[in-house]
Design an enzyme around this catalytic site. Sequence first.
Site, PDB file in Angstrom:
ATOM      1  N   LYS A 247      56.426 -32.950 -10.602  1.00  0.00           N
ATOM      2  CA  LYS A 247      55.378 -33.979 -10.579  1.00  0.00           C
ATOM      3  C   LYS A 247      55.017 -34.352  -9.142  1.00  0.00           C
ATOM      4  O   LYS A 247      53.844 -34.358  -8.768  1.00  0.00           O
ATOM      5  CB  LYS A 247      55.816 -35.221 -11.361  1.00  0.00           C
ATOM      6  CG  LYS A 247      54.717 -36.274 -11.454  1.00  0.00           C
ATOM      7  CD  LYS A 247      55.146 -37.487 -12.268  1.00  0.00           C
ATOM      8  CE  LYS A 247      54.883 -37.245 -13.743  1.00  0.00           C
ATOM      9  NZ  LYS A 247      55.126 -38.475 -14.543  1.00  0.00           N
TER      10      LYS A 247
ATOM     11  N   ARG B  98      62.392 -23.071  -5.190  1.00  0.00           N
ATOM     12  CA  ARG B  98      62.643 -24.020  -6.289  1.00  0.00           C
ATOM     13  C   ARG B  98      61.794 -25.265  -6.098  1.00  0.00           C
ATOM     14  O   ARG B  98      61.715 -25.812  -4.995  1.00  0.00           O
ATOM     15  CB  ARG B  98      64.122 -24.382  -6.305  1.00  0.00           C
ATOM     16  CG  ARG B  98      64.444 -25.536  -7.234  1.00  0.00           C
ATOM     17  CD  ARG B  98      65.929 -25.757  -7.346  1.00  0.00           C
ATOM     18  NE  ARG B  98      66.528 -24.762  -8.227  1.00  0.00           N
ATOM     19  CZ  ARG B  98      67.770 -24.292  -8.107  1.00  0.00           C
ATOM     20  NH1 ARG B  98      68.540 -24.720  -7.127  1.00  0.00           N
ATOM     21  NH2 ARG B  98      68.245 -23.402  -8.946  1.00  0.00           N
TER      22      ARG B  98
ATOM     23  N   ASN C 256      60.900 -31.329  -7.819  1.00  0.00           N
ATOM     24  CA  ASN C 256      60.283 -32.248  -8.777  1.00  0.00           C
ATOM     25  C   ASN C 256      58.833 -31.799  -8.984  1.00  0.00           C
ATOM     26  O   ASN C 256      57.990 -31.994  -8.112  1.00  0.00           O
ATOM     27  CB  ASN C 256      60.336 -33.683  -8.222  1.00  0.00           C
ATOM     28  CG  ASN C 256      59.694 -34.691  -9.165  1.00  0.00           C
ATOM     29  OD1 ASN C 256      58.761 -34.378  -9.913  1.00  0.00           O
ATOM     30  ND2 ASN C 256      60.179 -35.914  -9.129  1.00  0.00           N
TER      31      ASN C 256
ATOM     32  N   GLU D 190      51.988 -28.490   2.688  1.00  0.00           N
ATOM     33  CA  GLU D 190      50.977 -27.884   3.547  1.00  0.00           C
ATOM     34  C   GLU D 190      50.443 -26.581   2.963  1.00  0.00           C
ATOM     35  O   GLU D 190      49.289 -26.220   3.178  1.00  0.00           O
ATOM     36  CB  GLU D 190      51.558 -27.696   4.945  1.00  0.00           C
ATOM     37  CG  GLU D 190      51.922 -29.039   5.548  1.00  0.00           C
ATOM     38  CD  GLU D 190      52.441 -28.966   6.965  1.00  0.00           C
ATOM     39  OE1 GLU D 190      52.185 -29.901   7.730  1.00  0.00           O
ATOM     40  OE2 GLU D 190      53.131 -27.992   7.318  1.00  0.00           O
TER      41      GLU D 190
ATOM     42  N   PHE E  64      50.275 -37.280   8.008  1.00  0.00           N
ATOM     43  CA  PHE E  64      49.497 -36.041   8.175  1.00  0.00           C
ATOM     44  C   PHE E  64      49.685 -35.433   9.556  1.00  0.00           C
ATOM     45  O   PHE E  64      48.840 -34.683  10.022  1.00  0.00           O
ATOM     46  CB  PHE E  64      48.003 -36.273   7.907  1.00  0.00           C
ATOM     47  CG  PHE E  64      47.664 -36.905   6.589  1.00  0.00           C
ATOM     48  CD1 PHE E  64      48.545 -36.872   5.522  1.00  0.00           C
ATOM     49  CD2 PHE E  64      46.441 -37.532   6.386  1.00  0.00           C
ATOM     50  CE1 PHE E  64      48.227 -37.451   4.296  1.00  0.00           C
ATOM     51  CE2 PHE E  64      46.110 -38.112   5.167  1.00  0.00           C
ATOM     52  CZ  PHE E  64      47.011 -38.079   4.121  1.00  0.00           C
TER      53      PHE E  64
ATOM     54  N   GLY F 175      58.874 -25.811   1.046  1.00  0.00           N
ATOM     55  CA  GLY F 175      57.895 -26.894   1.047  1.00  0.00           C
ATOM     56  C   GLY F 175      56.617 -26.466   0.359  1.00  0.00           C
ATOM     57  O   GLY F 175      56.309 -25.273   0.285  1.00  0.00           O
ATOM     58  N   VAL F 176      55.878 -27.438  -0.167  1.00  0.00           N
ATOM     59  CA  VAL F 176      54.593 -27.120  -0.793  1.00  0.00           C
ATOM     60  C   VAL F 176      53.438 -27.926  -0.197  1.00  0.00           C
ATOM     61  O   VAL F 176      52.278 -27.592  -0.418  1.00  0.00           O
ATOM     62  CB  VAL F 176      54.605 -27.375  -2.319  1.00  0.00           C
ATOM     63  CG1 VAL F 176      55.561 -26.439  -3.003  1.00  0.00           C
ATOM     64  CG2 VAL F 176      54.926 -28.833  -2.651  1.00  0.00           C
TER      65      VAL F 176
ATOM     66  N   GLY G  80      60.456 -31.065   5.127  1.00  0.00           N
ATOM     67  CA  GLY G  80      61.231 -32.238   4.722  1.00  0.00           C
ATOM     68  C   GLY G  80      61.970 -32.074   3.417  1.00  0.00           C
ATOM     69  O   GLY G  80      63.164 -32.380   3.327  1.00  0.00           O
ATOM     70  N   ALA G  81      61.291 -31.606   2.383  1.00  0.00           N
ATOM     71  CA  ALA G  81      61.889 -31.588   1.044  1.00  0.00           C
ATOM     72  C   ALA G  81      63.134 -30.718   1.024  1.00  0.00           C
ATOM     73  O   ALA G  81      64.208 -31.151   0.588  1.00  0.00           O
ATOM     74  CB  ALA G  81      60.871 -31.094   0.018  1.00  0.00           C
TER      75      ALA G  81
HETATM   76 MO1  MOS Z   1      52.835 -32.298   9.771  1.00  0.00          MO
HETATM   77  S1  MOS Z   1      51.062 -31.943  10.664  1.00  0.00           S
HETATM   78  O1  MOS Z   1      53.956 -31.450  10.734  1.00  0.00           O
HETATM   79  O2  MOS Z   1      53.084 -33.946   9.651  1.00  0.00           O
END
Ligand code: MOS
Length: 732
Positions: A620, A615, A618, A692, A242, A689-690, A511-512
């Site tokens: 799930k 896109r 995944n 956050e 987090f 990304g989703v 990241g994703a």
């Molecule tokens: Mo996030 S608060 O950049 O791990």
Amino acid sequence: MKFTTPATTNPIDQLRVVGQPLDRIDGPLKTTGTAPYAYERHDVVENVAYGCIVGSAIAKGRIVLINLDEARRAPGVLTIITAENAGKLGKGKMNVATLLGGPEIAHYHQAIALVVADTFEQATAAAQLVRVQYLPTAGKFDLAREKDNAVVPKSENPDTSAGNFTRAFDLAPVRLDATYTTPDQSHAMMEPHASTARWEGNRLTVWTSNQMIDWGVGDLAKTLNLPKENVRLISPYIGGGFGGKLFLRAEALLAALGARAARRPVKVALTRPMIFNNTTHRPATIQRIRIGATRDGKITAIGHESWSGNLEGGEPENAVQQTRLLYAGPNRITATRLALLDLPEGNAMRAPGEAPGMMALEVAMDEMAEKLQMDPLQFRILNDTKVDPEKTDRRFSQRRLVECFRVGAERFGWNQRQAQPGRVRDGRWLIGMGVAAGFRNNLVMPSGARVRLDGNGIITVETDMTDIGTGSYTIIAQTAAEMMGTQVDKVVVRLGDSAFPASAGSGGQWGANSATAGVYAACVKLREIIAQKLTVAPDEVAFRDGMLHARGQSFPLGYVAAHGEIVAEDRIEFGDLDKRYQQSTFAAHFVEVGVDAATGETRVRRMLAVCAAGRIINPKSARSQVIGAMTMGVGAALMEELFVDKRGGFFVNHDLAGYEVPVHADIPHQDVVFLDETDPMSSPMKAKGVGELGLCGVSAAIANAIYNASGIRVREYPITLDKLITKLPEWV
Ligand code: MOS
């Protein structure tokens, strides 16, 4: 591979594996408790000694004397590390306060010693015998009081503006000028910060729990004055971060120092009560929002100023970030200011910037809609923009906020909402609905990966990318399987080891998209090598069903590696597409709450998030991300708050009894919808990304629903029942 022009059709678009709702491949390890975490590396490290951290008992001042005699004589004690005997330490880039304090103390519970002993109990007991004499000095701990002394921070763009805000606001026929506050918050991830360190000569290996391996290696090497290649971090499983594990923290550094002195591997975990003050937190904010509009609801002026505190050298919370981009309006200002406080270091937590920023902005939008006697959803739709409102020649790469609202309104039954607050009753519950936009920027980060193909057609992916409970293992396997035309069970994914190519890491919901794009790049290279082996051009090979098809012939994938593994490595790098186009993710959050008419207790009854985020690799694991984030939104709205002891300068409620987060019983069924979308500007994956996004806006939707239920507007989070009870309507 450099990504400089919008993505065209590529093998990912086949969507044979990518886009499928596969179960997490690390799921069985997690549910059976067999995934090895940093504190449990009995499988690889023997003869481990235990370290216990001593934290400073004062918030500011200096250590006059530190007496270790008694602690040294305690049973089992092997060594004690302090700033006096640790040798000269460098300082990493990402930390503001030093991780080993003394003689100067920067904040409460800053680590000042590590006691190493044969057993955990011995180390813990001996740590109580370290005698410290302090000379405390007065500190500043009260944001509200220091706000007027706040300074312009060094961060990029602390102020932005367009048009003439002051004049437009003065002239606007309908105006709102309101101030909102959000409290200090703690990440409260499940797994504490933990590290096991082992030296072999001057080479150090640390099994740790860290979101960003390459940053961690860099800062640990720098702190220990070692070349980077002498430091290895291994962090394959992480019990939540987090943002609290983005950076090197004290337990990893002290485990390394302890192990060097004890000449034995040493492991250190922060105790739960130590985490809250020893590590970082999300700083409290005071946010002033002014909105001016025409009588028919067009925003003419919007201003957002935010104040938050941090140690000298730290940054303020960038709570105004979304206000620069979310709604149209020709005249605008944003500003962030930093109040110097002597509390523990403030830093990134769960969507830094937008999460607390949206808590204010999206309540202000609700208040403004009410002044205009407009539906809050219509008010938002009316003020949508297709361009960056500060630089109107810059478009969004994708922006489907209005569609999120429309889809969500239909699905949630928004037309059932009563505009007049306090009108709907269900027994003892006052019922209300609230809506808010969801918004979080999409960042792209360079990311490397290595892929290996063996004679059996098994693909192994290696990257230092982390899986913080998010599904990285699974989406990386899906990406490699899609690229190489094979099944996920033919892909082995190895993550979280600095021996692998440096990745984007897990942070800021980048990241994703970034990490899978790095895997994509490496797979493109592997495909080229395979084509070369078949002496054909890369576009002459079809990769399908675990087979290679070229010039009318077919071979099993492993055929080309029959005489030795084929290895390819590459790194995705990003050009300036993210500068030329504003890349953001969008959502609409809908919430229904019940407020107890007598006690003011709020229960969330229904939640819906409709997300437009490129896109979905995944559905799930993405849904899991979003429902987790929505849950954090409930925490921020109703529960989470660090209480500051303004004399002692520390967070009082530093455990999970006093720092409340939602549990299962607090959360109703959560409905999540992803709009079918690809964003060719984001990467060859066309993903975003989703994680956050799912949080940003939720708390405001809850606050707005509470208002709709009860007619009580609370501008100070969290909305606990004491802020409602005296204002509740009389029983009838
Ligand atoms: Mo996030 S608060 O950049 O791990």
